[in-house]
Design a protein around this motif. Structure first.
Motif, short mmCIF file in Angstrom:
data_model
loop_
_atom_site.label_atom_id
_atom_site.label_comp_id
_atom_site.label_asym_id
_atom_site.label_seq_id
_atom_site.Cartn_x
_atom_site.Cartn_y
_atom_site.Cartn_z
N CYS A 49 0.84 -1.20 0.00
CA CYS A 49 0.00 0.00 0.00
C CYS A 49 0.87 1.25 0.00
N CYS A 50 0.37 2.30 -0.61
CA CYS A 50 1.05 3.59 -0.57
C CYS A 50 0.95 4.17 0.83
N ALA A 51 2.07 4.58 1.39
CA ALA A 51 2.08 5.08 2.77
C ALA A 51 1.57 6.50 2.87
N GLN A 52 1.36 7.17 1.72
CA GLN A 52 0.86 8.54 1.76
C GLN A 52 -0.64 8.63 1.54
N THR A 53 -1.19 7.69 0.78
CA THR A 53 -2.61 7.73 0.46
C THR A 53 -3.38 6.52 0.98
N GLY A 54 -2.69 5.42 1.28
CA GLY A 54 -3.36 4.19 1.70
C GLY A 54 -3.84 3.35 0.54
N ARG A 55 -3.67 3.81 -0.70
CA ARG A 55 -4.14 3.05 -1.85
C ARG A 55 -3.33 1.77 -2.00
N ARG A 56 -4.04 0.71 -2.41
CA ARG A 56 -3.40 -0.58 -2.61
C ARG A 56 -2.69 -0.59 -3.96
N LEU A 57 -1.40 -0.91 -3.96
CA LEU A 57 -0.66 -1.03 -5.21
C LEU A 57 -0.76 -2.44 -5.76
N GLN A 58 -0.62 -3.42 -4.87
CA GLN A 58 -0.62 -4.80 -5.35
C GLN A 58 -0.75 -5.75 -4.17
N ASP A 59 -1.31 -6.92 -4.43
CA ASP A 59 -1.29 -8.03 -3.49
C ASP A 59 -0.37 -9.11 -4.06
N VAL A 60 0.55 -9.58 -3.26
CA VAL A 60 1.50 -10.61 -3.70
C VAL A 60 1.15 -11.90 -2.99
N TYR A 61 0.69 -12.88 -3.74
CA TYR A 61 0.38 -14.19 -3.18
C TYR A 61 1.63 -15.05 -3.20
N LEU A 62 1.91 -15.65 -2.06
CA LEU A 62 3.13 -16.43 -1.89
C LEU A 62 2.89 -17.87 -2.31
N GLU A 63 3.38 -18.20 -3.48
CA GLU A 63 3.15 -19.52 -4.04
C GLU A 63 4.47 -20.27 -4.15
N ASP A 64 4.49 -21.45 -3.59
CA ASP A 64 5.66 -22.31 -3.70
C ASP A 64 5.72 -22.85 -5.13
N ARG A 65 6.76 -22.48 -5.86
CA ARG A 65 6.83 -22.82 -7.28
C ARG A 65 6.99 -24.32 -7.49
N GLY A 66 7.48 -25.02 -6.47
CA GLY A 66 7.63 -26.46 -6.62
C GLY A 66 6.31 -27.19 -6.54
N SER A 67 5.57 -26.94 -5.46
CA SER A 67 4.31 -27.65 -5.24
C SER A 67 3.10 -26.90 -5.76
N GLY A 68 3.24 -25.59 -5.96
CA GLY A 68 2.10 -24.77 -6.37
C GLY A 68 1.22 -24.37 -5.21
N ASN A 69 1.55 -24.78 -3.97
CA ASN A 69 0.74 -24.45 -2.80
C ASN A 69 1.07 -23.04 -2.31
N LEU A 70 0.07 -22.41 -1.73
CA LEU A 70 0.27 -21.08 -1.17
C LEU A 70 0.84 -21.17 0.25
N MET A 71 1.55 -20.11 0.66
CA MET A 71 2.22 -20.09 1.95
C MET A 71 1.73 -18.89 2.76
N THR A 72 1.76 -19.02 4.07
CA THR A 72 1.34 -17.93 4.95
C THR A 72 2.53 -17.09 5.37
N VAL A 73 2.25 -15.85 5.76
CA VAL A 73 3.29 -14.86 6.09
C VAL A 73 3.55 -14.88 7.59
N GLN A 74 4.79 -15.15 7.97
CA GLN A 74 5.17 -15.14 9.38
C GLN A 74 5.90 -13.87 9.77
N SER A 75 6.66 -13.31 8.85
CA SER A 75 7.34 -12.04 9.08
C SER A 75 7.77 -11.49 7.73
N LEU A 76 8.16 -10.22 7.70
CA LEU A 76 8.58 -9.63 6.43
C LEU A 76 9.37 -8.35 6.70
N ARG A 77 10.20 -7.97 5.72
CA ARG A 77 11.00 -6.75 5.79
C ARG A 77 11.16 -6.18 4.39
N GLY A 78 11.14 -4.87 4.29
CA GLY A 78 11.48 -4.23 3.03
C GLY A 78 12.99 -4.23 2.84
#
Length: 837
Positions: free
Chosen positions: A756-785
């Protein structure tokens, strides 16, 4: 010379003799029906039902259908419906033999495997209508030639999660697409794929129960703008006697309800006590009265249509997304029908407004440009803002809108819907006893070296490695009992040297990575380690801006302050909160200012120059706070709470009571047994939605709990539109990216990172975490820019199955998932400290 049907039948019988096969009575009946159609001057069609065929029947049929293009048969349909086992090669050969006369192909899962559908997707078909139902379709990539295809139905492909970048690239005539009850969830990638279909006019991801195809429901064909709520029929006028009416996509579209499998208002005619409870046509709205509708910016026409067409069956997860309908309409301007509802001019206007309010099409609101155009502008020293040509003379080459103008423009040209995502922590190493896979639990980028990263493991190990080459720089094994490393923080005055780490059992150590052996099989030398007093149930550590003190918090109400140089604990601040303190963070520039976030719903700012008995201020949330961090310039505090929702429960005894809530005449009516705080409902930060289980109806007021505060006084600067899941265990974490330009947010029960844009709050994109090997989605435990690369981040993700290992993934929004990950390193590397959009 045209071959008639009798000749085809004779050739079939001859071919049966040739192959020593008894003629199939079902095949003979197909020819007979075709002859009847021809004699009646009707369209002549042969319907091939694969369920009626044996393996031996295919060879004679192939001989006949190779000549079908020269016959007077108008079309051939191929159907497969029942669970029988057929040889895939024979079926494919039969389908391809028919060629241009092929009209409909309908194949249901059953016996066909992955290879069959892969061949179908990559080599294409000549049919006009294709209906597939398969559990083997997971990541759809129909890149083959489907040049004649105008209708594609993928309903009930329940394992289908995503559309690949070039999917549908060779379907120039596709007009109708249905994907009900799939697992497609990503608005961004889906709309990007569908936008490449030049002829698409009808689309659905959820179905109207009275409609079998994608065409507009007869009930929704009224486009008269004078349509009012008095035109809404009573429940007795429902077109389907057994239909279940769900308040879903249309109520979601106009902002009242959030659609989900657990939160949909189910009104079934099967329940006699609801059947005649209210006649919709009796509803009247007095314009002079202020109602909940007006508070939510409804227009009467939208409300009426919502009630008239409040039907949704078999939705795909994407329909759960807030503003789903508006986003699709704005992204696909040629679309005419969505989810069996006609798209009116008023819908398009509303969609444009919603899209511009809540979404960013490109980062920094840049126009759509090519890399060549941006390069030309840079060379000419011009900066044409948002595509508007300047009437002023050309500016000198030193002119720029801002120091970041061209770098941001380059980002806008490169941003795609399919970011590059790959693991960097799946490094195997061998110690003296055994080979072992590392299991990350926490990670941090190095503050001054763009190639270094550290992660701590669930087993108490610390690994410093080059995340570009994936070479281990230093390794510290666990000492004593294995405990998870929860706290990591680099010192800033000692680049590439000092690292503070804490484990959940309270051990605190300062390491010098110059004393960490790169060979993990070597014993770790204890020199260079500083050990501090233990802090029980530790959850976070953080060093101040001058590297002389650090804070420790844990699953307690206290915070400890340590002196880095002497190794002593200076102070234990007791009872700073009423509940455990999950995180304590120093500011980036002031060595005495810090913030704490607690599960007691409060975030507090403290100053060590004053006795920290009373905070500088307290900012409260409606749920426990998981994270707080300062923006790089310390102007803002970013706060993330548990999930994103506050619930107010109420009970209604009938549908009529509910409609009093939805359409209040003068005020919000009190439902029977309700304990709803009306002041909360009138708050602009709340939204109203309903759900049910049987006859139970629940009113919920939502508050957005990922928010940005002004660091000076704690006032709310911005609320981010991030929907909740309703789970009290959905711990949300948010951090800054690109300096403080963007916010990335993820939750441990969700499989998506929101940008999201930190100045307006508008959503830029949603990134779905997909394991390219199995094709299964993964949940987010932590993250950093990533502090050095724009639109890059690191994500600690976990696969959804039990006992799955956690891994650190790098995500590059400016590189495509189809390209080689080595292209990542060609990106310019510099500190990202830009301060606004």
């Amino acid at each position: 010379m045209t071959i008639d049907i009798s000749t085809l039948e004779a050739r079939y019988l001859d071919s049966c003799k040739k192959h020593g096969v008894m003629p199939n009575s079902a095949v003979l009946s197909w020819f007979y029906k075709a002859k009847i159609q021809k004699s009646c001057h009707e369209k002549c069609s042969i319907v091939v039902v694969l369920d009626h065929l044996r393996t031996a029947d295919f060879s004679p049929l192939l001989d006949v259908f190779l000549e079908i293009d020269s016959s007077n048969v108008d079309s051939v349909d191929i159907l497969h419906e029942s669970p029988i086992i057929l040889t895939e090669e024979y079926v494919l050969s039969l389908i391809r033999a028919i060629n241009s006369k092929l009209q409909l192909v309908e194949l249901r899962d059953v016996s066909f495997g992955k290879d069959f559908f892969r061949d179908l997707s990559h080599n294409g078909l000549a049919c006009q209508v294709l209906k597939l139902r398969s559990s083997h379709l997971q990541r759809l990539n129909m890149v083959g030639g489907f040049l004649q295809l105008h209708t594609l139905n993928l309903d009930y492909c329940t394992h289908l999660t995503s559309l690949q970048k070039d999917c549908f690239s060779r379907m120039p005539n596709l007009m109708r697409l249905s994907m009900c009850e799939t697992r497609v969830a990503n608005l961004w990638t889906t709309s990007a794929v569908l936008s490449k279909l030049p002829s698409l006019v009808e689309l659905r991801f959820q179905a109207c129960p009275c409609c079998e195809n994608t065409r507009p429901c007869p009930m929704s064909s009224n486009t008269d703008d004078s349509f009012t709520i008095d035109d809404v029929p009573s429940m007795n006028e429902c077109p389907s006697n057994d239909c279940e009416i769900m308040v879903s996509s249309e109520l979601q579209r106009i902002g009242l309800l959030e659609l989900s499998s657990d939160n949909a208002l189910l009104l079934s005619k099967k329940h006699g006590h609801l059947q005649n409870e209210v006649a919709f046509s009796e509803l009247h709205v007095q314009h002079k009265n202020v109602s909940l509708l007006s508070g939510l910016d409804w227009d009467l026409k939208d409300a009426a249509i919502a009630l008239k067409y409040c039907i949704s069956h078999h939705p795909s997860p994407m329909c759960f997304e807030k503003h789903y309908r508006d986003y699709i309409i704005a992204s696909l301007p040629r679309l005419q029908v969505l989810d069996n509802l006609l798209i009116r001019k008023i819908d398009r206007d509303k969609a444009k407004t919603i899209f511009s309010k809540y979404y960013e099409y490109l980062p920094y609101r840049r126009p759509q440009e090519s890399v060549v155009t941006v390069l030309q502008k840079r060379e000419m020293g011009t900066a044409i803002i948002h595509g508007r040509k300047s009437l002023k003379p050309k500016q000198p080459s030193s002119y720029k809108k801002s120091p970041y103008f061209f770098s941001r423009s380059f980002c806008a040209t490169k941003l795609g819907a399919w970011p590059l995502l790959y693991p960097v922590s799946n490094i195997s190493y061998t110690n003296k006893q055994e080979g072992k896979q590392l299991r990350p639990r926490q990670f941090e980028y190095h503050p001054s070296n763009p190639s270094l990263m550290v992660f701590g493991t669930l087993d108490g190990e610390i690994v410093v490695f080059n995340h570009e080459s994936r070479n281990i720089i230093g390794y510290v094994p666990s000492i004593g009992a294995a405990n998870s490393v929860l706290g990591l923080c680099w010192l800033k005055k000692y680049p590439s040297k000092k690292l503070l780490a804490g484990t959940d059992d309270g051990f605190l150590n300062l390491y010098d990575i110059n004393h960490m052996p790169p060979n993990t099989a070597d014993a770790y030398c204890s020199s260079g380690i500083v050990t501090y007093d233990m802090f029980e149930q530790l959850t976070s550590v953080h060093v101040n801006s001058t590297d002389d003190r650090f804070l420790v918090s844990g699953y307690s109400k206290h915070v400890a302050l340590y002196d880095i140089g002497s190794g002593k604990r200076l102070k234990l601040f007791n009872n700073m909160h009423r509940e455990p303190i999950n995180v304590a963070k120093f500011s980036n520039h002031s060595p005495s200012i810090f913030a704490t976030s607690s599960f007691d719903h409060d975030v507090k700012l403290w100053d060590l120059r004053q006795t920290p008995e009373w905070p500088c201020y307290t900012a409260s949330s409606s749920r426990g706070n998981v994270m707080v961090c300062f923006s790089p310039d310390d102007l803002y505090l970013l706060v993330s709470a548990v999930d994103n929702e506050s619930y107010f429960h109420g009970w209604w005894s009938s549908l009529k009571d509910l409609l009093c809530i939805l359409f209040p005449f003068t005020q919000i009516h009190h439902p029977i047994g309700s304990k709803i705080n009306q002041d909360d409902l009138r708050n602009d930060n709340n939204e109203l939605w309903c759900s049910s289980t049987g006859a139970r109806l629940i009113l919920t007021a939502k508050r957005h709990q990922v928010k940005q505060l002004l660091a000076a006084d704690g006032r709310v600067h911005l609320n981010f539109e991030i929907a909740s899941t309703g789970s009290s265990h959905n711990y949300t974490r948010s951090y800054y990216m690109n300096g403080r330009d963007y916010v990335i947010s993820g939750s441990c029960d969700e499989k998506v990172v929101r940008v999201c844009c930190a100045q307006t709050g508008r959503r830029l994109q949603d990134v779905y975490l997909e394991d390219r090997g199995s094709g299964n989605l993964m949940t987010v435990q932590s993250l950093r820019g990533d502090p050095f690369r724009e639109f890059n981040m690191g994500v600690l993700a976990s696969k959804t199955h039990r006992n799955s290992a956690w891994e650190v993934f790098k995500v590059n929004l400016l590189a495509s998932s189809n390209c080689d990950k080595e292209s990542y390193y060609g990106q310019s590397v510099h500190p990202s400290y830009s301060l606004g959009g």
